[in-house]
Design a protein around this motif. Structure first.
Motif, short mmCIF file in Angstrom:
data_model
loop_
_atom_site.label_atom_id
_atom_site.label_comp_id
_atom_site.label_asym_id
_atom_site.label_seq_id
_atom_site.Cartn_x
_atom_site.Cartn_y
_atom_site.Cartn_z
N ALA A 168 2.08 1.80 -3.54
CA ALA A 168 1.01 2.33 -4.38
C ALA A 168 0.83 3.83 -4.16
O ALA A 168 0.64 4.59 -5.12
CB ALA A 168 -0.30 1.59 -4.06
N ARG A 195 0.83 -1.21 0.00
CA ARG A 195 0.00 0.00 0.00
C ARG A 195 0.86 1.27 0.00
O ARG A 195 0.49 2.29 -0.58
CB ARG A 195 -0.96 0.01 1.18
CG ARG A 195 -0.35 0.05 2.55
CD ARG A 195 -1.44 0.21 3.61
NE ARG A 195 -0.90 0.22 4.96
CZ ARG A 195 -0.74 -0.85 5.71
NH1 ARG A 195 -1.06 -2.03 5.21
NH2 ARG A 195 -0.25 -0.76 6.93
N SER A 213 -2.89 2.24 -8.25
CA SER A 213 -3.72 1.43 -7.37
C SER A 213 -2.91 0.30 -6.74
O SER A 213 -1.86 -0.11 -7.26
CB SER A 213 -4.89 0.83 -8.14
OG SER A 213 -4.45 -0.16 -9.04
#
Length: 380
Positions: free
Chosen positions: A28, A25, A34
């Motif tokens: 990203a 995450r 994404s």
């Protein structure tokens, strides 16, 4: 203009190699794509042998001595403080460690000795070493020791989650996040299992030197006092060394075989299951057979299954408590302020083995009957 795939993957590879590990995450966010896109890139780089993929975490394949300094774990350290020689919490630690590793965080374990106030200096040291969050399970032998810690716990300035500890309502520490087993429900499972097998006179012998032990005593007292099918019950310390909240009456420190005979009790619930194994040995020395003369339910299920005759036991979700607490802490570390505190309770299960059996209405042996295969007690 969209970045070429090859260039994006080179940037992912460089970022991971520079840190040793990174969370998907975070990558990203940095690449402004994404999470799904990063996962696809990571899968391809892993297939090529250039990265190693875990649950939400990507690691470099460079040997440790070649990996550049600045590993992610150094910046995402979580301190865990638990009491020494506390076998119950071993499974809890495993659950917490697994969740933290999946999140790309490092667990720094601190063991608190058996002296009052031992946790506070360990926490202060961990924070000085750069811990970003805390998972705590203070020993709290007595209520006074517990309440003496409330003020400094409430003043901690990093996300903190208590494991198997629930501060008193309205106290300074009430608003701390916590994850606990529902020990009232565990006591309920034990009583309903025994009542379902026909037992109407039982003894509850527990420790009283920890928050869990105190909760269990209160739970058994509450349940026994209102259960329509229990004819007689008594509470006693499971051993002379198990109590810190006295003074206790002679009945509360009575010899258990003598107490069982005096009450004509046909069942006993014992906390902890280490103590339960020792009590079963004492009963055998006194000529009391388990389960022929008395049914036994242990509480904790750390070693209950290892007895010569495995003991029926209430099994709190120890590993899941650790995992849930760690996941909650990781969530806190990723949040901004202002979110409400969370007090999570997880339900124990009943693991039925060979130490309980059915009795007739008059208390005589009605033959072996396991009653259930675990998790759901029979209805009375």
């Amino acid at each position: 203009m969209r970045e070429p795939v090859d260039l994006r993957r080179q940037r992912i590879l460089a970022a991971v190699q520079a840190r040793g590990a990174a969370r998907v995450r975070d990558l990203a966010d940095e690449l402004q794509v994404s999470v799904v896109t990063v996962r696809r890139d990571v899968e391809e780089l892993t297939r090529e042998g250039r990265l190693r993929r875990g649950h939400g975490v990507v690691r470099s394949t460079l040997p440790a001595q070649e990996a550049p300094a600045g590993d992610l774990a150094d910046g995402d350290r979580v301190a865990v403080v638990v009491p020494e020689r506390h076998s119950y919490l071993t499974e809890t630690l495993h659950g917490a460690r697994t969740a933290l590793e999946e999140a790309g965080m490092r667990m720094a374990l601190h063991i608190a000795p058996q002296v009052a106030g031992a946790e506070r200096p360990l926490v202060e040291r961990a924070l000085a070493d750069g811990a970003r969050g805390l998972l705590l399970a203070p020993r709290w032998h007595t209520r006074a020791a517990e309440e003496g810690d409330y003020d400094w716990l409430a003043a901690l300035e990093v996300p903190t989650v208590l494991m198997e500890r629930r501060p008193r309502r309205g106290s300074a520490a009430h608003a701390l996040d916590s994850v606990c087993s529902d020990h009232w429900y565990g006591a309920h499972l034990a009583v309903e299992h025994l009542v379902g097998l026909g037992h109407r006179r039982m003894v509850f012998a527990t420790r009283e030197d920890s928050p869990t032990a105190r909760t269990l005593r209160a739970a058994f007292t509450d349940i026994a006092g209102t259960h329509p099918l229990l004819e007689e019950s008594a509470w006693a310390l499971v051993s002379e060394q198990a109590g810190r909240e006295g003074p206790y009456t002679p009945d509360e420190t009575a010899d258990l075989p003598k107490l069982l005979r005096g009450m004509r009790a046909t069942a006993v619930v014992l906390h902890s299951d280490v103590d339960a194994l020792m009590v079963v040995q004492r009963l055998a020395d006194d000529g009391v057979r388990v389960p022929e003369d008395v049914s036994v339910v242990a509480y904790d299920d750390v070693v209950a299954a290892l007895a010569t005759a495995p003991l029926t036991a209430v099994s709190p979700p120890k590993a899941e408590v650790g995992r849930t607490a760690a996941e909650l802490l990781v969530r806190r570390l990723g949040e901004s302020g202002g979110h409400p505190a969370r007090r999570v309770e997880l339900l124990p299960r009943l693991m039925v083995r060979g130490s309980t059996r059915r009795v007739d209405g008059d208390g005589t042996d009605g033959g072996a009957d396991s009653g259930t295969d675990g998790g759901t007690p029979p209805r009375a």
